[in-house]
Scaffold this active site. Sequence first.
Site, PDB file in Angstrom:
ATOM      1  N   CYS A 193     -49.717  38.138 -76.659  1.00  0.00           N
ATOM      2  CA  CYS A 193     -50.042  36.908 -75.918  1.00  0.00           C
ATOM      3  C   CYS A 193     -49.406  35.736 -76.673  1.00  0.00           C
ATOM      4  CB  CYS A 193     -51.554  36.705 -75.859  1.00  0.00           C
ATOM      5  SG  CYS A 193     -52.517  38.092 -75.259  1.00  0.00           S
ATOM      6  N   HIS A 197     -47.347  32.228 -75.792  1.00  0.00           N
ATOM      7  CA  HIS A 197     -48.181  31.020 -75.710  1.00  0.00           C
ATOM      8  C   HIS A 197     -48.469  30.339 -77.045  1.00  0.00           C
ATOM      9  CE1 HIS A 197     -48.508  31.867 -71.492  1.00  0.00           C
ATOM     10  NE2 HIS A 197     -48.912  33.097 -71.763  1.00  0.00           N
ATOM     11  N   ARG A 236     -55.680  37.337 -64.757  1.00  0.00           N
ATOM     12  CA  ARG A 236     -54.468  36.819 -65.406  1.00  0.00           C
ATOM     13  C   ARG A 236     -54.127  37.647 -66.654  1.00  0.00           C
ATOM     14  NH1 ARG A 236     -50.305  36.217 -65.502  1.00  0.00           N
ATOM     15  NH2 ARG A 236     -48.919  34.464 -65.870  1.00  0.00           N
ATOM     16  N   CYS A 240     -50.598  39.522 -67.269  1.00  0.00           N
ATOM     17  CA  CYS A 240     -49.747  39.313 -68.458  1.00  0.00           C
ATOM     18  C   CYS A 240     -49.442  40.648 -69.137  1.00  0.00           C
ATOM     19  CB  CYS A 240     -50.435  38.388 -69.465  1.00  0.00           C
ATOM     20  SG  CYS A 240     -50.277  36.652 -69.058  1.00  0.00           S
TER      21      CYS A 240
END
Lengths: 279, 101
Positions: A193, A197, A236, A240
């Site tokens: 992740c 991000h 979500r 992802c």
Amino acid sequence: MLKAKVILVSLGIALAIPQAMAGSTPEEDRKEAVEYFKQMFPDVPFEEFVNGQYALNEDRRKQWESMQDFPPYEFAVAEGQEMFETPFANGKTYASCFENDGIGIRQNYPYFDTKKNEVITLELAINRCREANGEKPLRWKKGAIASISAYMASTSEGKPIDIKVPDNPDAMAAYQDGKEFYYSRRGQLNFSCASCHVQNPGKWIRADFLSPALGQPANFPVHRSKWGELGTLHRRFAGCNNNVRADPLPAQSEEYRNLEYFLTYMSNGLPVTGPATRP
Amino acid sequence: MKKPLLTIAISLALSAPLAVQAGEKEDFEELYAKAQSTHKDAGTFQWTVTGDRLKAAKSAADNGEHKKAKTMANEALKLAEESVAQRKKQQEAWRMVAIGN
């Protein structure tokens, strides 16, 4: 004198080693993360991070602002309110399951339940409320649960996120599990992740503009143009994971709830803005 | 050529492809079981492509295409091994990039 020095040095080492081995506290993590993103985007005010890519990209922001005249999630919020207020077969409503009758509480979710030793997300609490009142649970990722969650989030608009990690080894373990999940590379594409991000927000990955981790959970549930409807945060997460060719885990699995716990804690102090729109 | 010898030769010639096919089926089953178990061992690090290859291998085997099934099961096994290696590596590697560690 020498003896005293040896004792003092030994004492210092004895106290320092457990501290170092314990790693950083959630609050130290959060402060460091905030500082990291502030340095990465010095022109973005702290509260703007909840707007994700719209805080970083002028074109995207203009598109978003024009959508805000008639937000596509409005009908779902109204539908959510109706469902929230409609009594169950036993005469009770969702309000009976929540603090303050479920109004203005979004900023406190997820929380760690020290009796059940698990992270409780808002969607989990909604479905447990239904089951406790003799109703069937709703599907996790979209539809009615997203609408009810969106309505509840709307009653918390502007309230600062206030997630707590109690002084409890199980709560800390849940937080750490979420943190480990966030930073672990997964899937055939070998992305975490954080790869997108934390390390690359503000950049494009194919046609997607990457948002910063800070503030992400404040918007959920979101109406995505790609979905054409509202979806929950776990929907979500699954998307992802799937994008990097990692098998998604079930919505509301322990792993995803711990991930939400960590990620939302990082956004403490930022205002709740959900529901929101995203491409 | 004597008649009995001819019969034996023809029987052998006809049974050879069946024997090869039987060997391929067994090879596939062994590979498939190994790929499945390795995929499971990846835990929360399973790859979607491994699952896809396993499904395709099973489908080919169900259609009697054991050679193709074997190739796909072998591909699935290699992908599953990489996902297990990823899981093991990430047990420590994540700390190197985490904020607050």
